[in-house]
Every structure is written in structure tokens, then in C-alpha cells.
Write an enzyme that holds these catalytic residues in place. Structure first.
Site, mmCIF file in Angstrom:
data_model
loop_
_atom_site.group_PDB
_atom_site.id
_atom_site.type_symbol
_atom_site.label_atom_id
_atom_site.label_comp_id
_atom_site.label_asym_id
_atom_site.label_seq_id
_atom_site.Cartn_x
_atom_site.Cartn_y
_atom_site.Cartn_z
ATOM 1 N N LYS A 125 23.624 34.526 -17.893
ATOM 2 C CA LYS A 125 23.113 35.474 -18.870
ATOM 3 C C LYS A 125 21.650 35.855 -18.642
ATOM 4 C CE LYS A 125 25.274 37.074 -21.422
ATOM 5 N NZ LYS A 125 26.403 38.013 -21.712
HETATM 6 N N1 PMP Z 1 30.123 31.956 -19.627
HETATM 7 C C1 PMP Z 1 29.090 31.585 -20.394
HETATM 8 C C2 PMP Z 1 28.669 30.156 -20.366
HETATM 9 C C3 PMP Z 1 28.431 32.512 -21.222
HETATM 10 O O1 PMP Z 1 27.400 32.135 -21.982
HETATM 11 C C4 PMP Z 1 28.910 33.850 -21.236
HETATM 12 C C5 PMP Z 1 28.249 34.888 -22.100
HETATM 13 N N2 PMP Z 1 28.349 34.715 -23.457
HETATM 14 C C6 PMP Z 1 29.992 34.195 -20.427
HETATM 15 C C7 PMP Z 1 30.565 33.225 -19.631
HETATM 16 C C8 PMP Z 1 30.589 35.579 -20.445
HETATM 17 O O2 PMP Z 1 29.849 36.522 -19.733
HETATM 18 P P1 PMP Z 1 29.831 38.040 -20.190
HETATM 19 O O3 PMP Z 1 29.074 38.102 -21.490
HETATM 20 O O4 PMP Z 1 29.104 38.742 -19.089
HETATM 21 O O5 PMP Z 1 31.226 38.510 -20.366
#
Ligand code: PMP
Length: 333
Positions: free
Chosen positions: A45
Site C-alpha cells: 500500500k
Molecule cells: N493485502 C493487504 C495486506 C492489504 O493491506 C491490501 C489493501 N487493503 C491488499 C492486500 C489489497 O490491495 P488493493 O487495495 O490494491 O486491492
């Protein structure tokens, strides 16, 4: 040769691919995990946080000593706070109280103004994302300073950040020799940005969603219906709605992964390969193994290893919690 950066922000991205030995051997494919846990804020992130802040600065929406407000499961808040500290912005982070104390403590230790709220579904006006917007609007009306509501779910700067960085990196690291990409979705930024970048290079690359239980996205991909089944202890992934970022994703198909499957893989990655990963990585690697089996032997598949186990100790290395949830217990606990 290792690099020299002028500041911590320049250390975001350009993460290595790590071959996942057990998953590759099991499937006779080459499965790589992109080591996003190596970002300075410890998660994928950081990329979204940087893309959102850069875009806001470009549009003059965030000026010197500005305030950034966001609703987050934690990792985006950590990324925003890290970049905020490096650039002189304050952060107000609104989080559901169900997220692990590890992430909450990290944010507090970094000096973020953390506001914990009850976990409510998106349709509720007191949902954490909606509350973060309200705080931003109120603050904006009462200060001369610039106030930015980062809005990671519906701000397309998020997926464009992944389109410009994560997706291009995967293409050049594999020299275009890849057959599939699979990952879970929280905001949808990663899967949208990476899928657009890869499909633009080679439309034959398969893009699969790896969705935890308790999320409506799997049923949406399969049947265009937002139906939720089951629940999950994973954090930061799954959704009950189609965000602006997810809308941009070019997805061929989807897997629904339960926590049992994901946790067994997570513990194996730790004990056999020294990969100490967070809950979404378990869902992602489970998806990569399923995709490898579906595409057949000899294929190359990439997924993302989003963060590390240390953000989830109180859940995934807590025997009492695992027993309560009827989840597998790592034998060394
Ligand atoms: N894995 C983790 C540990 C996250 O914190 C997040 C984001 N909330 C994601 C995956 C998902 O990524 P995205 O928001 O780009 O879909």
C-alpha cells in the site's frame, strides 16, 4: 549493486520477485511472489499512498503542511503516514477497531492521529470509509490548510500507480515471459493496475482474482451478482461492492479461497521457505497454486506478497484465536 536514494520515498517499489519453491514444485510451474513486504512501510500500500499523494500535489489539492485523512484497514494509513512525515503532512487515520492491534500500534507509534471506529458495513453511514470522508469535509470547512481525503477505494490514482509501477515491473522482471497473474482485491488498485499493464503488453496473460470468503467479488466475477458467503480472518482484502478501482480491472476468472487453505499455505511458506507473510499473501499464493493447476505444467505465474506476518501475530500465531476459529495451528506454536 545496492542503490543510494535521496529519501525514503524513492525506496518505494522496485521490489524483487521471489520464486516460491514449494508452490512451483507442486505444480511444475514457476510461481513468483512479488516481495511487496519490502516496501519501507512494510506493504504494497506504500505504492497506492504515493500515487494518491503525488496526484493530489500535481492537482494542487495538497499544499505545504496539509492534512491527509483516510479510512483504511491499516496499511494504506502506514504508507500515507510514512510519506506524510517525509513531506510534512499530518495524517488522520480512521480504522475499524476489528483490525489487529499491531497495525493500530504501528500507526500510533509513527505519530498518526488514529481514530478507531466500530466495524460497520459499507451501506451504514458510520462505515469507516464514510466517516473518514465526513471528518475530511468537516475539517476542510474549518481550516485554511489543504485537506485531502485520500479515498483509496474510489480514487483512480490508486490503480494508475500500480499500472505505472507494479505492472510494468512484473513485465520487465519476467521479460514478458509470464502466463498468469493472480491476486486478491481490497480497493482493487493492485489487480486493476497490474491487469491493465499486463494485458496491454500481451492480451493472452490470464488475470485471476483470488477472493477470500466473506467477499462478494468472486460471485460478481462468476455471475455478476454481489453475493457474500462465509467469512474470513484475513484483513485488507475482500469487498461487498464494486469500487471505482475494481471497475477498471481486466479479470478472466476467479477463485474463492477459504482461510483453512490460505493458512496452511502461509505456515508452509514460513516453515519451509522462511517467508514470513501476512494473511492476504496466503490467499494470493493459494490462488497462484490453483491458477498453475488450471493453466497446466511449465507456465509462469506471478502473485503479490503484500505484507508480513508481524502485522497479524495476535491472530495467526495465537493458539486460542486459531482454535476458536477452527483454523490450522502451526506445529511450532
Ligand atoms: N493485502 C493487504 C495486506 C492489504 O493491506 C491490501 C489493501 N487493503 C491488499 C492486500 C489489497 O490491495 P488493493 O487495495 O490494491 O486491492
Amino acid at each position: 549493486m545496492s542503490k543510494i536514494y535521496n529519501n525514503v520515498i524513492n525506496a518505494i517499489g522496485n521490489t524483487p520477485l521471489i520464486k516460491l519453491q514449494t508452490a512451483s514444485e507442486l505444480t511444475n510451474c514457476t510461481i513468483y511472489g512479488k516481495a511487496e513486504f519490502l516496501n519501507p512501510g512494510g506493504s504494497i500500500k506504500d505504492r497506492a499512498a504515493l500515487a494518491i499523494i503525488s496526484e493530489a500535489e500535481k492537482k494542487n489539492m495538497l499544499k505545504d503542511k496539509g492534512i491527509i485523512i483516510e479510512g483504511t484497514a491499516g496499511n494504506t494509513g502506514i504508507g500515507l503516514t510514512l510519506i506524510g512525515k517525509a513531506k510534512g503532512y499530518k495524517t488522520i487515520i480512521v480504522m475499524p477497531e476489528t483490525q489487529t492491534p499491531e497495525k493500530i500500534d504501528t500507526l500510533k507509534s509513527m505519530g498518526a492521529d488514529v481514530r478507531l471506529v466500530a466495524a460497520k458495513p459499507y451501506k451504514d453511514p458510520n462505515n469507516f470509509v464514510k466517516l473518514s470522508r465526513k471528518i475530511a469535509e468537516e475539517m476542510s470547512a474549518n481550516t485554511n490548510q489543504s485537506v485531502l481525503w485520500a479515498n483509496q477505494f474510489d480514487n483512480n490514482a490508486n490503480y494508475l500507480g500500480h499500472y505505472n509501477t507494479t505492472g510494468q515491473e512484473i513485465w520487465s522482471q519476467t521479460k514478458g515471459d509470464l502466463d498468469g497473474f493472480v491476486c486478491s482485491s481490497g480497493t482493487g488498485g493492485t489487480i486493476a493496475g497490474v491487469s491493465k499493464a499486463l494485458k496491454e503488453k500481451n492480451n493472452k496473460i490470464k488475470i485471476y482474482l483470488s477472493d477470500p470468503k466473506g467477499s462478494a467479488l468472486h460471485n460478481f466475477i462468476k455471475n455478476k451478482e454481489l453475493i457474500v458467503e462465509g467469512s474470513s480472518i484475513t484483513e485488507g482484502i475482500g469487498s461487498s461492492r464494486i469500487t471505482s478501482n475494481f471497475k477498471e480491472a481486466l479479470i478472466d476468472d476467479s477463485f474463492s479461497i477459504d482461510d483453512n487453505e490460505a493458512m496452511n499455505i502461509l505456515y508452509d511458506l514460513m516453515s519451509k521457505e522462511g517467508l514470513y507473510l501476512g494473511t492476504s499473501s496466503g490467499i494470493n499464493v493459494a490462488g497462484a497454486i490453483r491458477l498453475a493447476k488450471e493453466l497446466g505444467e511449465g507456465k509462469t505465474i506471478v502473485t503479490v506478497l503484500c505484507d508480513k506476518s508481524d502485522r497479524y501475530h495476535s491472530k495467526i500465531f495465537n493458539k486460542k484465536f486459531l482454535l476458536e476459529k477452527k483454523l490450522p495451528i502451526p506445529p511450532w506454536l
